[in-house]
Design an enzyme around this catalytic site. Sequence first.
Site, PDB file in Angstrom:
ATOM      1  N   GLY A   1       1.907  74.517  83.999  1.00 26.54           N
ATOM      2  CA  GLY A   1       1.995  74.276  82.559  1.00 26.54           C
ATOM      3  C   GLY A   1       3.025  73.225  82.178  1.00 26.54           C
TER       4      GLY A   1
ATOM      5  CE1 TYR B   1     -12.007  82.447  90.505  1.00 27.67           C
ATOM      6  CE2 TYR B   1     -13.740  83.622  91.678  1.00 27.67           C
ATOM      7  CZ  TYR B   1     -12.510  82.974  91.685  1.00 27.67           C
ATOM      8  OH  TYR B   1     -11.808  82.852  92.867  1.00 27.67           O
TER       9      TYR B   1
ATOM     10  N   GLY C   1     -17.787  90.985  85.399  1.00 24.09           N
ATOM     11  CA  GLY C   1     -16.556  90.518  84.742  1.00 24.09           C
ATOM     12  C   GLY C   1     -16.195  89.079  85.053  1.00 24.09           C
ATOM     13  CD  GLN C   2     -14.307  87.159  89.243  1.00 22.85           C
ATOM     14  OE1 GLN C   2     -14.948  87.229  90.263  1.00 22.85           O
ATOM     15  NE2 GLN C   2     -13.061  86.685  89.217  1.00 22.85           N
TER      16      GLN C   2
ATOM     17  CG  ASN D   1      -3.822  69.923  83.487  1.00 25.95           C
ATOM     18  OD1 ASN D   1      -4.601  70.597  84.167  1.00 25.95           O
ATOM     19  ND2 ASN D   1      -3.795  69.996  82.163  1.00 25.95           N
TER      20      ASN D   1
ATOM     21  CG  ASN E   1      -5.962  76.403  97.132  1.00 26.40           C
ATOM     22  OD1 ASN E   1      -6.522  77.424  97.504  1.00 26.40           O
ATOM     23  ND2 ASN E   1      -4.748  76.412  96.576  1.00 26.40           N
TER      24      ASN E   1
END
Length: 250
Positions: free
Chosen positions: A39, A157, A153-154, A65, A92
């Site tokens: 961040g 992702y 739930g993904q 970023n 990664n």
Amino acid sequence: MENKQRVALVTGGTGGIGSAICRDLAANGYQVIAGYYSGGSHEKAQKWQQAQAKAGLDMAIAYGNITDYESTKECIEGIQREFGSIDVLVNNAGITRDTTFKRMTPSQWIEVINTNLNSMFNVTRLVIDGMLEKGWGRVINISSINAEKGQFGQTNYSAAKAGIHGFTKALAQEVARKGITVNTISPGYIATSMIMDVPEPVRESIREGIPVGRFGEPEEVARIVNFLADENSGFITGSNISANGGQHMY
Ligand code: CAA
Ligand code: NAP
């Protein structure tokens, strides 16, 4: 290639799996650069670098970023100025924003797609020209078991990580004749802070479902990276290597 130390960039290099990958590559003689973002904060990465140096591993760190093309460009150009072109790229870095689809917000969807999939374009696009010029390269993309099987739930992702497989297979074909391999690793549940975000009872039931009876260790992913990065792994391209303790077989 033989007389020159190879340069390896690991995005998310100071994280759980990234740290193990960096250490393993450094121990095997690569000049390792660990990418970080945090961040916009530098302190954690600097402390990480000092800790590695104390352990005898001399590694560089590079801020950027990966969701932002211009920020990634500055990062890659800085690395190239200091170390020359990148020989081994390990994509990664990644995040989770788990929730059921009916509760998912647009920002939870977009954050995960940007960090886990659009970053593949941002980073690889900026690194590939150097590999093409050199006629040698290794691109290793970290996907997930949950790309292969989906996960409650993904949706965000699983979609992003499955996209990595398509990216890998298409790019592998484009650069195969130029001495560059592009492969995917799909780890199962690995003991890092990422799985600690899963509520304890859910995590425990996932662990019970893993045939080897435990979560994986980051080092078990790192050894696959090292194998794929090797000079003698040039015939392996467009492949996916799963390491999931038997949780998903196909
Ligand atoms: N299959 C079917 N039903 C399920 C389920 C599953 N896997 N998991 C939960 N449910 C059901 C529950 O039984 C519950 O049903 P009822 O309403 O009938 O009681 C309902 O779904 C809601 O479940 P929760 O109470 O758990 O709902 P929640 O909103 O609190 O949490 C969640 C939902 C965020 C998805 C949570 O279950 C969770 O975190 N699951 C784990 C997700 C996961 O595996 N993430 C991996 C993170 S690590 C990683 O991503 C690395 C990698 O690549 C492997
Ligand atoms: P982690 O410790 O949370 O590491 C994730 C890394 O991604 C962090 O180092 C983080 O860097 C970096 N990152 C996140 N957003 C970024 C951004 N915008 N720009 C640059 N870097 C960013 O998690 P991990 O478990 O090691 O995961 C590493 C990879 O393995 C991820 O792609 C994950 O999806 C994948 N994976 C993990 C598991 C598992 O079970 N742990 C299983 C399969 C696949 P900063 O902290 O510096 O921002």
